[in-house]
Design a protein around this motif. Structure first.
Motif, PDB file in Angstrom:
ATOM      1  N   GLY A 277       0.813  -1.214   0.000  1.00  0.00           N
ATOM      2  CA  GLY A 277       0.000   0.000   0.000  1.00  0.00           C
ATOM      3  C   GLY A 277       0.843   1.259   0.000  1.00  0.00           C
ATOM      4  O   GLY A 277       0.573   2.212  -0.745  1.00  0.00           O
ATOM      5  N   VAL A 278       1.894   1.272   0.821  1.00  0.00           N
ATOM      6  CA  VAL A 278       2.807   2.418   0.837  1.00  0.00           C
ATOM      7  C   VAL A 278       3.543   2.511  -0.490  1.00  0.00           C
ATOM      8  O   VAL A 278       3.749   3.612  -1.041  1.00  0.00           O
ATOM      9  N   GLY A 279       3.946   1.359  -1.036  1.00  0.00           N
ATOM     10  CA  GLY A 279       4.634   1.362  -2.322  1.00  0.00           C
ATOM     11  C   GLY A 279       3.764   1.921  -3.440  1.00  0.00           C
ATOM     12  O   GLY A 279       4.248   2.671  -4.303  1.00  0.00           O
ATOM     13  N   ARG A 282       3.864   5.656  -3.191  1.00  0.00           N
ATOM     14  CA  ARG A 282       5.115   6.226  -3.671  1.00  0.00           C
ATOM     15  C   ARG A 282       5.179   6.200  -5.199  1.00  0.00           C
ATOM     16  O   ARG A 282       5.600   7.188  -5.826  1.00  0.00           O
ATOM     17  N   VAL A 283       4.782   5.083  -5.799  1.00  0.00           N
ATOM     18  CA  VAL A 283       4.818   4.973  -7.263  1.00  0.00           C
ATOM     19  C   VAL A 283       3.894   6.006  -7.891  1.00  0.00           C
ATOM     20  O   VAL A 283       4.240   6.634  -8.903  1.00  0.00           O
ATOM     21  N   LEU A 284       2.719   6.221  -7.295  1.00  0.00           N
ATOM     22  CA  LEU A 284       1.759   7.187  -7.830  1.00  0.00           C
ATOM     23  C   LEU A 284       2.377   8.573  -7.942  1.00  0.00           C
ATOM     24  O   LEU A 284       2.297   9.226  -9.001  1.00  0.00           O
ATOM     25  N   ALA A 398      -7.318 -13.380  -1.225  1.00  0.00           N
ATOM     26  CA  ALA A 398      -7.566 -12.250  -2.129  1.00  0.00           C
ATOM     27  C   ALA A 398      -8.503 -11.240  -1.486  1.00  0.00           C
ATOM     28  O   ALA A 398      -8.294 -10.024  -1.598  1.00  0.00           O
ATOM     29  N   LEU A 399      -9.537 -11.724  -0.800  1.00  0.00           N
ATOM     30  CA  LEU A 399     -10.473 -10.812  -0.128  1.00  0.00           C
ATOM     31  C   LEU A 399      -9.774 -10.032   0.982  1.00  0.00           C
ATOM     32  O   LEU A 399      -9.967  -8.820   1.122  1.00  0.00           O
ATOM     33  N   ILE A 400      -8.973 -10.735   1.768  1.00  0.00           N
ATOM     34  CA  ILE A 400      -8.240 -10.056   2.845  1.00  0.00           C
ATOM     35  C   ILE A 400      -7.252  -9.054   2.257  1.00  0.00           C
ATOM     36  O   ILE A 400      -7.088  -7.937   2.764  1.00  0.00           O
ATOM     37  N   GLY A 401      -6.593  -9.413   1.169  1.00  0.00           N
ATOM     38  CA  GLY A 401      -5.637  -8.506   0.543  1.00  0.00           C
ATOM     39  C   GLY A 401      -6.279  -7.227   0.046  1.00  0.00           C
ATOM     40  O   GLY A 401      -5.681  -6.149   0.128  1.00  0.00           O
ATOM     41  N   MET A 402      -7.523  -7.307  -0.448  1.00  0.00           N
ATOM     42  CA  MET A 402      -8.224  -6.110  -0.914  1.00  0.00           C
ATOM     43  C   MET A 402      -8.325  -5.071   0.193  1.00  0.00           C
ATOM     44  O   MET A 402      -7.960  -3.908   0.031  1.00  0.00           O
ATOM     45  N   GLY A 403      -8.832  -5.500   1.343  1.00  0.00           N
ATOM     46  CA  GLY A 403      -8.999  -4.562   2.447  1.00  0.00           C
ATOM     47  C   GLY A 403      -7.685  -4.101   3.025  1.00  0.00           C
ATOM     48  O   GLY A 403      -7.536  -2.933   3.409  1.00  0.00           O
ATOM     49  N   ALA A 404      -6.688  -4.993   3.070  1.00  0.00           N
ATOM     50  CA  ALA A 404      -5.424  -4.658   3.722  1.00  0.00           C
ATOM     51  C   ALA A 404      -4.618  -3.646   2.900  1.00  0.00           C
ATOM     52  O   ALA A 404      -4.020  -2.714   3.455  1.00  0.00           O
ATOM     53  N   VAL A 405      -4.570  -3.793   1.578  1.00  0.00           N
ATOM     54  CA  VAL A 405      -3.829  -2.835   0.762  1.00  0.00           C
ATOM     55  C   VAL A 405      -4.512  -1.472   0.790  1.00  0.00           C
ATOM     56  O   VAL A 405      -3.854  -0.428   0.854  1.00  0.00           O
ATOM     57  N   GLY A 442      -0.622  -0.362  10.668  1.00  0.00           N
ATOM     58  CA  GLY A 442       0.572  -0.124  11.474  1.00  0.00           C
ATOM     59  C   GLY A 442       1.824  -0.025  10.630  1.00  0.00           C
ATOM     60  O   GLY A 442       2.683   0.851  10.849  1.00  0.00           O
ATOM     61  N   VAL A 443       1.963  -0.902   9.651  1.00  0.00           N
ATOM     62  CA  VAL A 443       3.120  -0.839   8.746  1.00  0.00           C
ATOM     63  C   VAL A 443       3.121   0.468   7.964  1.00  0.00           C
ATOM     64  O   VAL A 443       4.168   1.100   7.760  1.00  0.00           O
ATOM     65  N   SER A 444       1.928   0.890   7.535  1.00  0.00           N
ATOM     66  CA  SER A 444       1.821   2.156   6.810  1.00  0.00           C
ATOM     67  C   SER A 444       2.285   3.319   7.676  1.00  0.00           C
ATOM     68  O   SER A 444       3.009   4.208   7.208  1.00  0.00           O
TER      69      SER A 444
END
Length: 617
Positions: A277-279, A282-284, A398-405, A442-444
């Motif tokens: 998500g942070v990456g 940054r790319v944007l 995949a579902l968990i990844g959607m919300g987490a990113v 938290g990582v973000s």
């Protein structure tokens, strides 16, 4: 004398008309006062905003479908692969090179000349309007954002529709607040109601709309605001379901947790998703900075020229065309291999960033869900190869990844949890989803001070968390209260040599140009005159041949709105009267600084001691 006495007297028709109009006027004033100041009035306004946002979402989705059909020949091109456009079959799959260019030629001038805040992903502008501008958003933003974003997405722009619909709904709420002349506090609330209604109707997710507005737009929770936002969201959802059907925007598989050990796997996915998500953030902004550095032409042409780059990417990876929900669904369903899922993840981040960087209009909410789904699906399939007995279905990751990113990029954990719960309808997803989202958030926080939304504002020097940000002293009053005098002007029939004499006395480097009727036509600048006279062949040229049309503001325009125009102006900005026919002054950076500079403390005379000479002191 009462109105009945006036009627009975009967001798003066004007008095009789006045007696009939007076009760109507008084009734209208009472209604307006009730709507502005009472809780019942706020409830009614919230319902109106919700209804408007719901209708706006329906129209916006129809526009996207219409422009996608017109520019690609299909209702949704993303999941079809390298197919031709039936409108231009001779081009084959190569039409995707030109679809973004055609769209850019249409929405580029629209955004540049009518509502520049409609460029980009929209949500930061709404956040800024609520935090710093008292909820004021220009009324034309709704129409321009709808058209520009629909054209951008229909022409292959790899962006989402949530940012535009948030800005559309918010602009409708702000416009209603201005018409009703409500207080700034209520204006901000109506803007949040519009944002909630837009999200609710376009995604058929009323709870997600509420928490998106509370968590990202208002950034504050209180009972009254929550209640009004809920009413607006429900109203918009009802209208959206009546027009679009009671179906979620995405069909997702059932979610199951087969083993308790999978919670550790979900937690690890949350940590990875936070980094991704942070990456993505940054790319944007890296790609947007690169586009800003490379482009030297007029801004209105930038989307069309940059559209060639986007078209080249779509030619290689057509799955990036538009929002990409069919591709998202296929990825969750396990129809792609791990390597292709990773390619789609990287491709979406680059395509979305490029679309925004070239001046496109669209959201980053859906792309973050897309990236998260590809990450989670690849992660789940990888676990199946490593630990097939304990991994569980890949679609669950995949579902968990959607919300987490999304949580890692936008840092809105409540919204992330709620929207995935609404989309799946599975209560069993809550615990693993909360685990992954909290860790991603938290990582973000660990790697980035800002979110994908607030970083855009911080790059402009705006910190929404700064104390007192909601009420800066210099955003009050109108442009007419701080403008400099209009000074001299020239008519369009004057020669350039005569104009040069007047420009020598101008402190702004430009003069208003008047037509034959004495009305404002544009400006003539010292640079334009110098360039024209440099070759010695334009001695008899007239001012009317070299008129420029800069942005203007009205004297009654709120100073904060005027500052948006001044920010992009190289010098002073002409201030026109309410009718736009006469120049009444100039708004300059110096005039604004002079107006907002706090008064100097009075000079304190020195203390004269007894027995000393005051003159000597």
């Amino acid at each position: 004398m009462t109105s009945a006495d006036l009627t009975d007297s009967g001798s003066d028709p004007r008095q009789r008309a006045l007696s009939r109009a007076l009760p109507v006027q008084l009734g209208r004033e009472r209604l307006l006062t009730t709507l502005r100041g009472s809780s019942t009035g706020l409830l009614a306004l919230s319902l109106l905003v919700g209804a408007g946002a719901g209708a706006g979402a329906v129209v916006f989705r129809w526009l996207i479908t219409s422009f996608t059909l017109a520019l690609s020949g299909h209702a949704d091109y993303a999941g079809l692969g390298h197919v031709a456009n039936p409108h231009v079959p001779g081009l084959g799959r190569w039409f995707v090179l030109f679809a973004p260019v055609v769209a850019g030629l249409l929405y580029g001038p629209l955004v540049h000349f009518f509502a520049r805040e409609a460029r980009g992903h929209g949500v930061p502008e709404v956040m800024f309007a609520v935090a710093r501008k008292g909820g004021r958003i220009a009324p034309q933003v709704a129409a321009v954002k709808a058209l520009a974003s629909a054209l951008c997405i229909g022409g292959g722009g790899s962006v989402g529709r949530e940012g535009p619909i948030v800005q559309i709904g918010s602009a409708l709420g702000s416009t209603l607040g201005r018409v009703m002349q409500v207080s700034e506090e209520r204006m901000r609330l109506l803007v949040a109601c519009g944002a909630a209604g837009g999200i609710s109707a376009t995604f058929n997710a009323p709870l997600a709309g509420v928490f998106f507005a509370m968590e990202l737009i208002l950034r504050d929770f209180n009972g009254q605001a929550f209640g009004m936002v809920v009413l607006a969201s429900v109203t918009a959802s009802v209208i959206g379901r009546a027009a679009l059907g009671n179906q979620p925007f995405l069909h997702l598989p059932a979610f199951t947790v087969d083993h308790l050990s999978q919670y550790l796997l979900f937690a690890l996915l949350g940590l990875i998703a936070g980094v991704v998500g942070v990456g993505f953030t940054r790319v944007l902004y890296w790609i947007e900075d690169a586009c800003d550095w490379a482009w030297r032409g007029p801004e209105w042409l930038r989307p069309a020229v940059g559209g060639l780059l986007l078209g080249g990417l779509l030619l290689v990876l057509p799955e990036m065309y538009g929002v990409g929900y069919p591709v998202l669904g296929n990825g969750i369903a396990g129809k792609y291999a791990i390597a292709f899922l990773i390619l789609l993840l990287v491709g979406k981040a680059v395509a979305t960033s490029l679309t925004i960087g070239i001046g496109g209009s669209g959201g980053v909410f859906a792309p973050s869900l897309f990236i998260g789904a590809m990450l989670g699906a690849a992660y789940g399939q990888g676990l199946h190869h490593l630990i097939p007995s304990a991994a569980g279905p890949a679609g669950a990751y995949a579902l968990i990844g959607m919300g987490a990113v999304f949580a890692g990029s936008a840092r809105a954990p409540i919204t992330a949890v709620v929207i995935l719960f609404e989309l799946t309808g599975e209560y069993s997803i809550i615990l693993p989803l909360m685990t992954a989202i909290v860790l991603a958030t938290g990582v973000s926080h660990l790697f980035s001070r800002d979110t994908i939304y607030t970083l855009k504002l911080r790059r402009r020097g705006v910190d929404l968390d700064e104390p007192g940000a909601a009420g800066l002293p210099f955003v009050t009053g109108t442009a007419g209260q701080v403008m400099e005098p209009a000074g001299e002007s020239v008519t369009q029939n004057r020669t350039l040599i005569e104009a040069a004499q007047h420009l020598r006395r101008s402190t702004h480097g430009q003069l208003p140009v008047l037509d034959d009727r004495g009305c404002y036509r544009g400006v003539i600048s010292a640079r334009a005159v110098a360039d024209a006279l440099a070759d010695g062949n334009h001695d008899i040229a007239v001012v009317g041949d070299h008129v420029e049309l800069p942005q203007t503001i009205r004297a009654d325009q709120h100073l904060d709105d005027a500052l948006d125009v001044l920010e992009n102006a190289p010098g002073g900005v002409p201030v026109l009267d309410a009718g736009g026919a006469q120049v009444v002054g100039w708004l300059t950076h110096q005039a604004v600084l002079t107006a907002v500079r706090p008064p100097r403390p009075p000079m304190v005379s020195p203390i004269v001691r007894e027995g000393t000479d005051p003159e000597a002191t």
